[in-house]
Write a protein that holds these residues in place. Sequence first.
Motif, mmCIF file in Angstrom:
data_model
loop_
_atom_site.group_PDB
_atom_site.id
_atom_site.type_symbol
_atom_site.label_atom_id
_atom_site.label_comp_id
_atom_site.label_asym_id
_atom_site.label_seq_id
_atom_site.Cartn_x
_atom_site.Cartn_y
_atom_site.Cartn_z
ATOM 1 N N ALA A 49 0.826 -1.210 0.000
ATOM 2 C CA ALA A 49 0.000 0.000 0.000
ATOM 3 C C ALA A 49 0.857 1.255 0.000
ATOM 4 N N ALA A 50 2.184 1.091 0.027
ATOM 5 C CA ALA A 50 3.079 2.242 0.173
ATOM 6 C C ALA A 50 3.032 3.182 -1.023
ATOM 7 N N SER A 51 2.735 2.643 -2.210
ATOM 8 C CA SER A 51 2.733 3.495 -3.407
ATOM 9 C C SER A 51 1.595 4.502 -3.393
ATOM 10 N N THR A 52 0.629 4.324 -2.483
ATOM 11 C CA THR A 52 -0.455 5.300 -2.371
ATOM 12 C C THR A 52 -0.057 6.483 -1.513
ATOM 13 N N ASN A 53 1.115 6.404 -0.867
ATOM 14 C CA ASN A 53 1.618 7.485 -0.020
ATOM 15 C C ASN A 53 2.853 8.140 -0.624
ATOM 16 N N GLY A 54 2.911 8.181 -1.939
ATOM 17 C CA GLY A 54 4.052 8.821 -2.578
ATOM 18 C C GLY A 54 5.346 8.075 -2.373
ATOM 19 N N ARG A 55 5.338 6.761 -2.690
ATOM 20 C CA ARG A 55 6.551 5.936 -2.570
ATOM 21 C C ARG A 55 7.081 5.929 -1.136
ATOM 22 N N LEU B 42 0.126 7.003 6.845
ATOM 23 C CA LEU B 42 0.846 5.897 6.210
ATOM 24 C C LEU B 42 0.009 4.623 6.290
ATOM 25 N N ARG B 43 0.010 3.861 5.209
ATOM 26 C CA ARG B 43 -0.767 2.629 5.154
ATOM 27 C C ARG B 43 0.159 1.429 4.999
ATOM 28 N N TYR B 44 -0.271 0.304 5.587
ATOM 29 C CA TYR B 44 0.516 -0.927 5.505
ATOM 30 C C TYR B 44 -0.405 -2.100 5.204
ATOM 31 N N ILE B 45 -0.192 -2.728 4.048
ATOM 32 C CA ILE B 45 -0.894 -3.955 3.669
ATOM 33 C C ILE B 45 0.129 -4.849 2.976
ATOM 34 N N SER B 46 0.175 -6.118 3.389
ATOM 35 C CA SER B 46 1.220 -7.005 2.882
ATOM 36 C C SER B 46 0.679 -8.048 1.908
ATOM 37 N N ASP B 47 1.445 -9.110 1.726
ATOM 38 C CA ASP B 47 1.269 -10.037 0.602
ATOM 39 C C ASP B 47 -0.127 -10.595 0.420
ATOM 40 N N GLN B 48 -0.678 -11.209 1.461
ATOM 41 C CA GLN B 48 -1.893 -11.987 1.272
ATOM 42 C C GLN B 48 -3.067 -11.117 0.831
ATOM 43 N N ASP B 49 -2.975 -9.818 1.007
ATOM 44 C CA ASP B 49 -4.060 -8.912 0.634
ATOM 45 C C ASP B 49 -3.756 -8.112 -0.626
ATOM 46 N N ALA B 50 -2.648 -8.405 -1.273
ATOM 47 C CA ALA B 50 -2.229 -7.575 -2.398
ATOM 48 C C ALA B 50 -2.045 -8.335 -3.695
ATOM 49 N N ARG B 51 -2.159 -9.645 -3.647
ATOM 50 C CA ARG B 51 -1.938 -10.405 -4.871
ATOM 51 C C ARG B 51 -3.089 -10.184 -5.840
ATOM 52 N N PRO B 52 -2.841 -10.365 -7.153
ATOM 53 C CA PRO B 52 -3.872 -10.066 -8.157
ATOM 54 C C PRO B 52 -4.969 -11.124 -8.191
ATOM 55 N N GLN B 53 -5.647 -11.218 -9.338
ATOM 56 C CA GLN B 53 -6.763 -12.134 -9.525
ATOM 57 C C GLN B 53 -7.892 -11.755 -8.577
#
Length: 800
Positions: free
Chosen positions: A426-432, A497-508
């Motif tokens: 989710a970091a790219s939503t906070n300007g890298r 600042l937002r933090y979301i990791s792998d299991q919530d970010a994969r596509p499909q």
Amino acid sequence: MKNYLFYILPIVLTASFLNAQSFDKTKDYQKFNGYFNFYYDDETDKIFLEVNELEKEFLYVYSLSSGIGSNDIGLDRGQLGNEQVVFFRKAGNKLLLIQPNLKFRALTQNQLERKSVEQAFAKSVLFGFTIEEESKGNYLIDITDFLMQDAHGVSNRLKGTGQGSYSLDTSKSALAFERTKAFSQNTEFDVTLTFKGNPEGNLITSVTPNPSLVTVAQHHSLIALPDDKYEKRVFDPRCGSYPFSYYDYSTPVQEPILKRFVTRHRLQKKNPGASVSEAVEPIVYYLDNGTPEPVRSALLDGGKWWNQAFEAIGYKDAFQLKILPDDADPLDVRYNVIQWVHRSTRGWSYGSSITDPRTGEIIKGHVSLGSLRIRQDFLIAQALMNKPFAERDDNYQPMLEMALARIRQLSAHEIGHTLGFAHNFAASTNGRASVMDYPHPQFELKDGAIDFSKAYDTGIGAWDKVTVAYSYADFGSAADEKEGLNAILQKAQTDGLRYISDQDARPQGGAHALAHLWDNGRNASQELDNVLEIRKTAINNFSMDNIRSGEPNSALEDVFAPLFFFHRYQTEAVSKLVGGLDYNYTVKGDGQRTVYPISSATQENALKTILRTLDSKEMAIPQEKLVLFPPRAIGYGRTRESFNSRTGVSFDALSAVETSADMTLGLLLHPERASRLILQKSLDKNQMGLKQVLNTVLDKTVEKHHKDAYLEETQQTINFRVLYHIMNLAAHTKVHPQVNGVAYQVLKELRTSILNGEKSTTSAEMLRRIDDFFKTPTSFKVIPSPKIPDGSPIGMDCMH
């Protein structure tokens, strides 16, 4: 380097023939003195280990010192195996090497309580050694067979990846003394292992000179465990670290039995009371001395970014990066290493660690960086630049600079994993805000030209400083630490600042509206519009001048492939807004919102934007560009990174669009997303539902026609993919039945529309396929589209 663990000079204790021996058997053997003394008998080619303390725990680690070189097989040079706490126990005429069960513990002074837990759960005996000789409480055992076994599971990996059945051939295996060494706090063994078998897959045949005989090198490390002065730090789901956990059965009933702590290196201030202090022992990483320039300098520059985060919590030079000494072994536990790994195709880089299984303390960080990754970024830049080789063939510097910028970020990213940090998608939503996101190159259009100046970030992010502070900041008392850690996370929340990791970010089937791989921007839909405009500009500019003089057009086609699919990752991001959610890793009392749906306006705008990728005017390759791509030249055949074709040797412009459309539809009409749309509409009648999505897709695809014959055929290619994916929802067995019903109804309405519309060969074929589906919907399977070229690094072993 962790000198607190290795307080004796870190040099190899040279092998020598010693007259005074503890054992009669070894009087003529070559002796190596170290953490475990060992002896080598060159006549029998055996190694004998001296064990002078029973029941004393130490760390055993196996790894690969040389690999196979295939991303898909996944056996890389420098790949770490599992670390295991073990000890020797005497049983009759044997010494058993035992791995205790550390997942289940009783941390209490009550010995009987500890023993009850130990006896309740299984332990593992890794090996049994016959005692060759005993002298004054010291034991001599032959460990040759232990070292020569397939500890890393090479044969299982080859079988599991479909490459054939292989077994260890000991007649073609041997001890390797170049990397067999003894140090004061670790003893290292290296062996050459050859596996024989009948090759069945093309992966193994593509990377071995004789695929019937596959030779690798396996490494074994016996390591002294750290002292008991390491202090564990409690894990919080908001902190961005990896959790280390175990069950403590001595816990009072009113408290959780599962304990969670962060994984981290040991770091302490020399002067705890000072606002800025050097570390007692800094965290030092060493770069593989086989890394070439200019990559070497880029990796050093990017890795050193982390010192910015440690400076922010009051450390001076706490994180350092140096070149690995020429005589050092990358698998030596005393060195945190960044290794430059070669493979046959580009693949994932990853950061692994050796940790103390008792505490979660990181003992050794080991980064593996795929050497071909930089070439993909170079290729992307080459495709996006306007006529880079129009005037001269050595105009590669702008492309190289962009690729090196990515390498700096990659260095920081993978080192971050070995410092204990998880992905933050989710970091790219906070300007890298974090190097722990996957970055897509960020381009801008300025006066009609593509600007590369901000393609990648140039330093550590705000979120990275949060994770370093949580894991490594110094506090006074336990109470101060608890309050200080919570204050760090509360400030991060206040700062947005937002933090979301792998299991919530994969596509499909992913649902989180902000957490995506390889995306940019807080507004995913707006960024997709930007990406499509950049893509269009670059395609219009694309010409023979995107390759060097003398290169064949087949190379030009390979440059064009990542450009044509340039929108793929931002499309993934936008698709997750439809039926999407926003949520946080909340804890009671932190004031964060838990979970809520994305607004109907945002979802509708996302649907509108993503449908641009199903519009033939947007996606069709301009006709004048097709003359650039003749059939492939001899010696330049298609690879997994090339366009695929339904037209044989010729370049297939329709299949390129079909592949792209199938990608979009696989995301947008994913079965899990369809089920979420049913639910969200039931909770809010003003929300977008599945029927609205399907009708809108049909309106912008199947109901659309073009006078231009090429655009019309391109659109019809897209339309058939739409039909297949709606059929998939109608027949799918793992969706809510309401999804089947809505999709079935939409197909019936589409059939009626076709019957009432203008007749054509295409409409008749679509009608036939609908009727065939209605006859036997349970037997329906989506007809595969030509496979999309690899975009992400090849393989799926991303050790993050």
